[in-house]
Design a protein around this motif. Structure first.
Motif, PDB file in Angstrom:
ATOM      1  N   GLY A  11       0.778  -1.228   0.000  1.00 34.84           N
ATOM      2  CA  GLY A  11       0.000   0.000   0.000  1.00 34.84           C
ATOM      3  C   GLY A  11       0.808   1.275   0.000  1.00 34.84           C
ATOM      4  O   GLY A  11       0.237   2.362  -0.133  1.00 34.84           O
ATOM      5  N   THR A  12       2.131   1.168   0.132  1.00 36.92           N
ATOM      6  CA  THR A  12       2.972   2.365   0.097  1.00 36.92           C
ATOM      7  C   THR A  12       3.456   2.684  -1.313  1.00 36.92           C
ATOM      8  O   THR A  12       4.112   3.705  -1.522  1.00 36.92           O
ATOM      9  CB  THR A  12       4.196   2.211   1.018  1.00 36.92           C
ATOM     10  N   LYS A  13       3.139   1.819  -2.271  1.00 41.75           N
ATOM     11  CA  LYS A  13       3.614   2.005  -3.639  1.00 41.75           C
ATOM     12  C   LYS A  13       2.442   2.350  -4.559  1.00 41.75           C
ATOM     13  O   LYS A  13       1.498   1.563  -4.685  1.00 41.75           O
ATOM     14  CB  LYS A  13       4.324   0.741  -4.132  1.00 41.75           C
ATOM     15  N   GLU A  14       2.523   3.505  -5.196  1.00 41.52           N
ATOM     16  CA  GLU A  14       1.426   3.960  -6.049  1.00 41.52           C
ATOM     17  C   GLU A  14       1.168   2.992  -7.201  1.00 41.52           C
ATOM     18  O   GLU A  14       0.022   2.809  -7.621  1.00 41.52           O
ATOM     19  CB  GLU A  14       1.712   5.364  -6.576  1.00 41.52           C
ATOM     20  N   LYS A  15       2.234   2.367  -7.707  1.00 35.44           N
ATOM     21  CA  LYS A  15       2.063   1.418  -8.805  1.00 35.44           C
ATOM     22  C   LYS A  15       1.183   0.252  -8.373  1.00 35.44           C
ATOM     23  O   LYS A  15       0.324  -0.215  -9.135  1.00 35.44           O
ATOM     24  CB  LYS A  15       3.430   0.908  -9.275  1.00 35.44           C
ATOM     25  N   GLU A  16       1.376  -0.218  -7.142  1.00 35.51           N
ATOM     26  CA  GLU A  16       0.570  -1.345  -6.668  1.00 35.51           C
ATOM     27  C   GLU A  16      -0.850  -0.906  -6.326  1.00 35.51           C
ATOM     28  O   GLU A  16      -1.802  -1.675  -6.485  1.00 35.51           O
ATOM     29  CB  GLU A  16       1.257  -2.019  -5.478  1.00 35.51           C
ATOM     30  N   ILE A  17      -1.005   0.326  -5.882  1.00 35.15           N
ATOM     31  CA  ILE A  17      -2.349   0.858  -5.653  1.00 35.15           C
ATOM     32  C   ILE A  17      -3.097   0.975  -6.983  1.00 35.15           C
ATOM     33  O   ILE A  17      -4.296   0.686  -7.072  1.00 35.15           O
ATOM     34  CB  ILE A  17      -2.275   2.217  -4.932  1.00 35.15           C
ATOM     35  N   SER A  18      -2.379   1.375  -8.024  1.00 38.62           N
ATOM     36  CA  SER A  18      -2.990   1.428  -9.358  1.00 38.62           C
ATOM     37  C   SER A  18      -3.404   0.035  -9.809  1.00 38.62           C
ATOM     38  O   SER A  18      -4.472  -0.145 -10.406  1.00 38.62           O
ATOM     39  CB  SER A  18      -2.011   2.038 -10.367  1.00 38.62           C
TER      40      SER A  18
END
Length: 219
Positions: A195-202
Motif C-alpha cells: 500500500g505504500t507504492k502507487e504502482k501497486e495501488i494502481s
C-alpha cells in the motif's frame, strides 16, 4: 493461380475464421486468483491453517469512527479493501492511508475500505473520527476500526494473512505492515498489495474492475 495455391489460401481463411470465432466467443475471461493459505508466504500463515482448501475471512465485532458496532454481516455483498495502521504512525501509515484515499475518491459501488487500528487502546472512536475527517473519508465507503486488540490481531494473522505470524495480541505484541488485501463478497482473498507504492495501488484499482466484471457474470 495453381490448384495448390488456391487450397492453401482457402485453408488459411478457414483457420483464421476458426481462430476469430474462438477468440470472439470463447476467449477465457481474465480472473483474479483465489488465494489459499498454502499459496501465501508461509511466514504469514499459522501452520495450523496451511492445509485449508477454502479459506474465508472470519466474522468480527469492532467499532467504526462513528461509534457504531460493526460486523461482517454489515458488509454483505461488498468487495473489501483491508489494511492495518495506527494514527500516531509517522512512517508508512500516512503514505498507506494517502494512497487508499486515492482509491476512496474513485471507489466503485459495492466496495468498502476497512482500516484496522493496531493500537486500538490509543485509537479510540473519537481519535479515529478525527483521523477520518483529516482524510475526508466517507463512512459509507471507508471505516476506520478499533476494538479488542486480540481480535484485530487475530484478523490480521488468521483471516487476512497481512503480517508475520508471530505474537499473541498481548501488551507487547505489535503489528506494522504495508500490506493491503483485496477480499471478494464471499470472503475469499483475491489480491495482496504494498500500500505504500502507487504502482501497486494502481494495480489494485485495475483488479477491482476485473473482480467486479467477474462478479457481474455470476450475479
Amino acid at each position: 493461380m495453381s490448384k495448390y495455391t488456391t487450397i492453401a489460401i482457402f485453408g488459411l481463411i478457414a483457420i483464421s475464421a476458426i481462430l476469430y470465432t474462438y477468440f470472439f466467443y470463447f476467449k477465457i475471461e481474465e480472473r483474479l486468483p483465489i488465494y489459499q493459505p498454502s499459496q501465501i508466504n508461509p511466514a504469514l500463515v499459522d501452520p495450523s491453517l496451511i492445509a485449508e482448501k477454502d479459506h474465508r475471512i472470519s466474522d468480527f465485532n469492532l467499532y467504526n469512527q462513528l461509534g457504531d458496532t460493526v460486523s461482517l454481516s454489515d458488509l454483505e455483498g461488498k468487495i473489501l479493501i483491508v489494511d492495518f495502521f495506527f494514527t500516531r504512525c509517522a512512517t508508512i501509515c500516512p503514505i498507506l492511508t494517502s494512497n487508499l484515499k486515492l482509491i476512496h475518491d474513485r471507489l466503485p459501488d459495492g466496495v468498502h475500505i476497512l482500516s484496522h487500528s493496531v493500537t486500538p487502546v490509543a485509537d479510540s472512536v473519537s481519535v479515529l473520527a478525527a483521523y477520518a475527517e483529516k482524510y475526508h473519508a466517507d463512512p459509507s465507503k471507508w471505516w476506520f476500526l478499533t476494538g479488542s486488540k486480540d481480535e484485530v490481531y487475530r484478523l490480521a494473522r488468521t483471516s487476512y494473512f497481512a503480517c508475520l505470524d508471530e505474537g499473541d495480541g498481548g501488551y507487547q505484541d505489535f503489528i506494522h505492515t504495508e500490506n493491503v488485501v483485496l477480499v471478494d463478497p464471499s470472503g475469499r482473498l483475491r489480491g495482496f498489495y504494498d500500500g505504500t507504492k502507487e504502482k501497486e495501488i494502481s494495480q489494485l484499482y485495475l483488479d477491482l474492475a476485473t473482480l467486479k466484471k467477474e462478479l457481474s457474470k455470476i450475479n
